[in-house]
Design a protein around this motif. Structure first.
Motif, PDB file in Angstrom:
ATOM      1  N   ALA A 222       0.825  -1.221   0.000  1.00  0.00           N
ATOM      2  CA  ALA A 222       0.000   0.000   0.000  1.00  0.00           C
ATOM      3  C   ALA A 222       0.854   1.264   0.000  1.00  0.00           C
ATOM      4  CB  ALA A 222      -0.942   0.006   1.200  1.00  0.00           C
ATOM      5  N   GLY A 223       1.938   1.240  -0.764  1.00  0.00           N
ATOM      6  CA  GLY A 223       2.794   2.410  -0.888  1.00  0.00           C
ATOM      7  C   GLY A 223       3.841   2.549   0.192  1.00  0.00           C
ATOM      8  N   ASP A 224       3.765   1.763   1.242  1.00  0.00           N
ATOM      9  CA  ASP A 224       4.756   1.805   2.317  1.00  0.00           C
ATOM     10  C   ASP A 224       5.678   0.596   2.211  1.00  0.00           C
ATOM     11  OD1 ASP A 224       3.696   4.125   3.407  1.00  0.00           O
ATOM     12  OD2 ASP A 224       2.228   2.988   4.606  1.00  0.00           O
ATOM     13  N   THR A 225       6.920   0.775   2.680  1.00  0.00           N
ATOM     14  CA  THR A 225       7.866  -0.347   2.684  1.00  0.00           C
ATOM     15  C   THR A 225       8.208  -0.727   4.115  1.00  0.00           C
ATOM     16  OG1 THR A 225       9.769   1.144   2.559  1.00  0.00           O
ATOM     17  CG2 THR A 225       8.917   0.287   0.479  1.00  0.00           C
ATOM     18  N   SER A 226       8.391  -2.013   4.327  1.00  0.00           N
ATOM     19  CA  SER A 226       8.788  -2.508   5.642  1.00  0.00           C
ATOM     20  C   SER A 226       9.798  -3.631   5.452  1.00  0.00           C
ATOM     21  CB  SER A 226       7.573  -3.020   6.429  1.00  0.00           C
ATOM     22  OG  SER A 226       6.920  -4.044   5.704  1.00  0.00           O
ATOM     23  N   VAL A 240      11.339  -4.116  -2.857  1.00  0.00           N
ATOM     24  CA  VAL A 240      12.104  -2.987  -3.387  1.00  0.00           C
ATOM     25  C   VAL A 240      13.587  -3.307  -3.232  1.00  0.00           C
ATOM     26  CG1 VAL A 240      12.592  -0.526  -3.177  1.00  0.00           C
ATOM     27  CG2 VAL A 240      10.268  -1.380  -2.767  1.00  0.00           C
ATOM     28  N   VAL A 241      14.318  -3.167  -4.331  1.00  0.00           N
ATOM     29  CA  VAL A 241      15.762  -3.427  -4.310  1.00  0.00           C
ATOM     30  C   VAL A 241      16.476  -2.136  -4.678  1.00  0.00           C
ATOM     31  CG1 VAL A 241      17.641  -4.841  -5.204  1.00  0.00           C
ATOM     32  CG2 VAL A 241      15.336  -5.806  -5.040  1.00  0.00           C
ATOM     33  N   ARG A 242      17.288  -1.629  -3.763  1.00  0.00           N
ATOM     34  CA  ARG A 242      17.990  -0.373  -3.983  1.00  0.00           C
ATOM     35  C   ARG A 242      19.319  -0.607  -4.700  1.00  0.00           C
ATOM     36  NH1 ARG A 242      16.757   1.316   2.249  1.00  0.00           N
ATOM     37  NH2 ARG A 242      14.651   2.164   1.926  1.00  0.00           N
ATOM     38  N   PRO A 243      19.869   0.431  -5.335  1.00  0.00           N
ATOM     39  CA  PRO A 243      21.154   0.270  -6.031  1.00  0.00           C
ATOM     40  C   PRO A 243      22.244  -0.249  -5.088  1.00  0.00           C
ATOM     41  CG  PRO A 243      20.148   2.363  -6.602  1.00  0.00           C
ATOM     42  CD  PRO A 243      19.322   1.786  -5.492  1.00  0.00           C
ATOM     43  N   GLY A 244      23.001  -1.237  -5.556  1.00  0.00           N
ATOM     44  CA  GLY A 244      24.076  -1.811  -4.767  1.00  0.00           C
ATOM     45  C   GLY A 244      23.654  -2.947  -3.866  1.00  0.00           C
ATOM     46  N   ASN A 245      22.340  -3.197  -3.768  1.00  0.00           N
ATOM     47  CA  ASN A 245      21.848  -4.260  -2.880  1.00  0.00           C
ATOM     48  C   ASN A 245      21.678  -5.577  -3.628  1.00  0.00           C
ATOM     49  OD1 ASN A 245      21.771  -2.380  -0.881  1.00  0.00           O
ATOM     50  ND2 ASN A 245      19.559  -2.402  -0.592  1.00  0.00           N
ATOM     51  N   ARG A 246      21.809  -6.662  -2.873  1.00  0.00           N
ATOM     52  CA  ARG A 246      21.530  -7.982  -3.437  1.00  0.00           C
ATOM     53  C   ARG A 246      20.016  -8.201  -3.497  1.00  0.00           C
ATOM     54  NH1 ARG A 246      25.969 -11.224  -3.974  1.00  0.00           N
ATOM     55  NH2 ARG A 246      27.798 -10.643  -2.761  1.00  0.00           N
ATOM     56  N   ILE A 247      19.586  -8.924  -4.507  1.00  0.00           N
ATOM     57  CA  ILE A 247      18.170  -9.248  -4.657  1.00  0.00           C
ATOM     58  C   ILE A 247      17.861 -10.438  -3.749  1.00  0.00           C
ATOM     59  CG2 ILE A 247      16.406 -10.013  -6.292  1.00  0.00           C
ATOM     60  CD1 ILE A 247      18.075  -8.550  -8.469  1.00  0.00           C
ATOM     61  N   PRO A 248      16.875 -10.326  -2.869  1.00  0.00           N
ATOM     62  CA  PRO A 248      16.654 -11.362  -1.848  1.00  0.00           C
ATOM     63  C   PRO A 248      15.796 -12.547  -2.292  1.00  0.00           C
ATOM     64  CG  PRO A 248      15.259  -9.489  -1.400  1.00  0.00           C
ATOM     65  CD  PRO A 248      16.068  -9.123  -2.604  1.00  0.00           C
ATOM     66  N   ALA A 249      15.277 -12.533  -3.531  1.00  0.00           N
ATOM     67  CA  ALA A 249      14.403 -13.630  -3.962  1.00  0.00           C
ATOM     68  C   ALA A 249      14.369 -13.689  -5.475  1.00  0.00           C
ATOM     69  CB  ALA A 249      12.983 -13.435  -3.414  1.00  0.00           C
ATOM     70  N   ASP A 250      14.031 -14.861  -6.002  1.00  0.00           N
ATOM     71  CA  ASP A 250      13.735 -14.962  -7.426  1.00  0.00           C
ATOM     72  C   ASP A 250      12.468 -14.152  -7.718  1.00  0.00           C
ATOM     73  OD1 ASP A 250      15.811 -16.713  -7.523  1.00  0.00           O
ATOM     74  OD2 ASP A 250      14.646 -18.449  -8.171  1.00  0.00           O
ATOM     75  N   GLY A 251      12.443 -13.472  -8.849  1.00  0.00           N
ATOM     76  CA  GLY A 251      11.253 -12.694  -9.151  1.00  0.00           C
ATOM     77  C   GLY A 251      11.272 -12.112 -10.545  1.00  0.00           C
ATOM     78  N   GLU A 252      10.273 -11.256 -10.802  1.00  0.00           N
ATOM     79  CA  GLU A 252      10.127 -10.589 -12.098  1.00  0.00           C
ATOM     80  C   GLU A 252      10.025  -9.094 -11.848  1.00  0.00           C
ATOM     81  OE1 GLU A 252       6.367 -10.256 -14.899  1.00  0.00           O
ATOM     82  OE2 GLU A 252       7.337 -12.216 -15.181  1.00  0.00           O
TER      83      GLU A 252
END
Length: 716
Positions: A222-226, A240-252
């Protein structure tokens, strides 16, 4: 009717060599209801196949009595589980992540070293007490070893390394060689400790892959991140994946674009630009953009977790060479006991030799004959080979598959999605009366909104060439012919050559151009504008960038390569000619299976590479079936092996890895048996005794393990 079996997985603590695994295997197999047992030293795990009535507590008690930690494996993001402590045990039962210097085994070794050093000091000051202080120092290490020997014997392994050590040390005390016996026990414990450190390195090679996945993730609601634990992510969550961060899951990707650094997972040094609609994998890094990713796999089922799980299962499946060494060692160890007894008894009885001298030699032979180095020579190399292959996207399901690759003499490839990328791209644009960019823009305008692969190829080319795509009015598809509409007031048609000829005059030069492109295996769409041919757009499913090099690498290894495809002969032969591979075209699945059988009847060992679905019959018929895929379920769970990153070159790399592993095993066996042979002769001749004997065994074990670990640095 055969009862259905249940499989239960356990994590084992303190199991660092093949002898440990053999003792556990033998002990658990003796339990009622157990049908099969698979033990992985590198995975620190055991899988028990049993009827539904087996009580897990029986397994826990049986293994704990041998001195190992054991716990039922719980589900987790990387397959790890805590390891419960067993009461009154001598091996390390701590969690697998505990530093080696804090383990119980290390404490015991240091205590024994301290005791023997103290014995030397006390013996120097009080010579009359020397024998007794060395006996006390000996018991510090020998009592735990003796207990393990007794429990192993009761559990079905009477000829264990611990039993040989106990007999040799006790015998040495009886003939007055107490000081040497104490030193031998210390050296044995140090050797075990070194084995444990080496085994830990092998485990870390795969665990390091699991640790690439971050432990937390940013979820958007709903527009908020936790921030939540990555293990709690569910399919459908948007992260949400920020620049420089590892992706925590398989996804699209559902929003944003970024260069994705896949080097930690695939080894590829060049990041890939990915945007909306494209898949991303857990453990890779978003380099320069903020991404929103819809999760497509839970933490326990993402690409890395499945690779780790499948590699652990593969390490439990023994290679033919390993099974032979296991059978050999079961007769070898009792044989060593018999030889030691004969050396100790026959010379004094037959030729009046000195009893103490010949008993001493017999005891030394027991230590020389310890099978540790021989038994670990194969599984250590196999485990390292499987681990290093998995880290490079070469997944082989077991030692038998890894060993089998060295025998491959022919490789049969599917074409679409295997040798080729799997989707068409625009290869040629020929314009008449307009420039190429304008012709492309007109064609792309008509193809807006179409889901056809050829339409997608034209739109992708327009996007990459930055061609402006104007709107098309009254665009409609004409079944079997093409698509037409109005673009900027111009009546435009795009379709087959025959349909274009019905709308415009096609010159002989244009017909020859179409025929030439068709001869290269390309599909040609003819563009007609205001009743005049305005251009030709040729498309083809192009070979993968490394396909030609991959085929050449196989040929350099003396391996025949053939392409089996259901595509038309002209396209197949054009692709084959560009790659330097022979082609069989217009084949049904059963035809591919038949050709694989024909190659085998010629005496060839055949590997079949395909997508794991259409090629299922041929994959099953081949000596080794290889699934080509980018981390999909099919790529991971079909066939005997999987090339996870879609590189044709990886087939040759699998062959080279197999050959490197088998060469390493040969070196290990030579070292293990060679050192024993040398010290056997020198002991009988009286040049060496107990100390060199245990050094020969410990040294050989360490050399063999270190040599196997070299495979972890293999680059292919």
């Amino acid at each position: 009717m055969t009862a259905l079996l249940t499989q239960t997985r356990f994590k084992i603590g303190g199991m660092d060599c093949a002898s440990c695994a053999a003792k556990i295997d033998t002990a658990v197999r003796r339990l009622d209801g157990v049908a099969d047992v698979s033990v992985s030293v590198t995975g620190a795990s055991m899988t028990v196949s049993h009827g539904g009535s087996l009580n897990d507590n029986k397994v826990l008690r049986q293994v704990a009595q041998l001195g190992y930690g054991i716990a039922k494996a719980e589900g987790g993001t990387d397959g790890r589980a805590s390891v419960a402590k067993a009461h009154h045990a001598d091996h390390d039962h701590s969690d697998a992540e505990q530093a080696w210097w804090r383990s119980r085994r290390t404490v015991l070794t240091f205590a024994c070293v301290a005791a023997i050093l103290a014995a030397y000091g006390v013996g120097h000051l009080f010579p009359v007490a020397e024998r007794w202080v060395f006996l006390a120092a000996l018991l510090v290490g020998l009592l735990p070893i003796g207990r393990r020997a007794l429990m192993a014997a009761l559990a079905g392994t009477p000829f264990s390394i611990e039993m040989l050590m106990t007999i040799a040390a006790t015998g040495a005390v009886m003939i007055g060689a107490t000081e040497e016996a104490a030193a031998v026990v210390v050296l044995f414990l140090i050797g075990e400790l070194l084995e444990g450190v080496a085994a830990g390195r092998a485990r870390a090679s795969i665990q390091g892959l699991a640790d690439l996945v971050p432990k937390t993730a940013l979820v958007e609601r709903a527009g908020d991140t936790s921030e939540i634990p990555a293990g709690d992510l569910a399919v459908g969550h948007v992260i949400v994946v920020r620049p420089g961060n590892r992706i925590p899951a398989d996804g699209e990707i559902v929003e944003g674009s970024s260069d994705i650094d896949e080097a930690p997972v695939t080894g590829e040094s060049t990041p890939k630009r990915k945007s909306v609609g494209e898949p991303v994998f857990a453990g890779t890094i978003s380099s320069d953009g903020v991404l929103k990713v819809r999760v497509t796999a839970t933490a326990s089922d993402n690409t890395i977790a499945r690779i780790v799980r499948l590699v652990e299962e593969a390490q439990e499946a023994k290679a033919p060479t390993e099974r032979f060494i296991d059978r050999f060692s079961r007769t070898y160890t009792p044989g060593v006991l018999a030889v030691g007894a004969l050396v100790a008894l026959l010379p004094p009885l037959l030729i009046g030799g000195d009893w103490n001298a010949w008993i001493y030699k017999g005891l030394a032979i027991l230590l020389i004959g310890c099978p540790c180095a021989l038994v670990i020579s194969t599984p250590a190399a196999i485990a390292a080979g499987l681990a290093t292959g998995a880290r490079r996207g070469l997944l082989m399901k077991g030692g038998a598959v890894l060993e089998g690759f060295r025998q491959i003499t022919a490789v049969a490839f599917d074409k679409t999605g295997t040798l080729t990328v799997g989707k068409p791209v625009v290869t040629d644009i020929v314009a008449y009366g307009r420039d190429e960019r304008t012709a492309l823009a007109l064609a792309a305008a008509l193809e807006q909104g179409s889901s056809h692969p050829l339409a997608q190829a034209i739109r992708d080319r327009a996007k990459s060439d930055k061609a402006p795509v104007p709107p098309a009015l009254a665009a409609k598809a004409i079944s079997g012919k093409g698509v037409e509409g109005s673009v900027g007031g111009i009546a435009v048609f795009l379709g087959s050559g025959q349909a274009a000829g019905e709308r415009a005059g096609v010159t002989e030069a244009q017909r020859l151009a179409v025929a030439s492109l068709n001869g290269q295996g390309k599909t040609v769409s003819v563009l007609v504008a205001d009743g005049v041919v305005a251009g030709l757009i040729a498309m083809r499913d192009e070979p993968r960038p490394d396909a030609a090099a991959g085929i050449a690498a196989l040929k350099a290894e003396g391996i025949r390569a053939v392409m089996l495809t259901g595509d038309n002969r002209r396209t197949a032969e054009a692709i084959a000619a560009s790659l330097g591979i022979e082609a069989r075209a217009e084949l049904l699945p059963q035809d591919k299976q038949r050709i694989v059988g024909e190659l085998q009847r010629e005496g060839l060992k055949v590997a079949k590479v395909g997508d794991g679905i259409n090629d299922a019959p041929a994959l099953a018929a081949a000596d080794i079936g290889i699934a080509m895929g980018g981390g999909t379920d099919v790529a991971l769970e079909t066939a005997d092996a999987a090339i996870l990153h879609g590189r044709v070159m990886d087939v040759a790399r699998m062959v080279k890895l197999s050959r490197a592993v088998m060469a390493n095993i040969g070196q290990n066996i030579t070292v293990a048996l060679g050192l024993k042979a040398v010290f056997l002769v020198t002991t009988i001749l009286g040049f060496t005794g107990l100390w060199p004997a245990i050094l020969a065994d410990t040294g050989a074990t360490v050399l063999v393990t270190v040599n196997a670990m070299r495979l972890l640095r293999w680059r292919g």
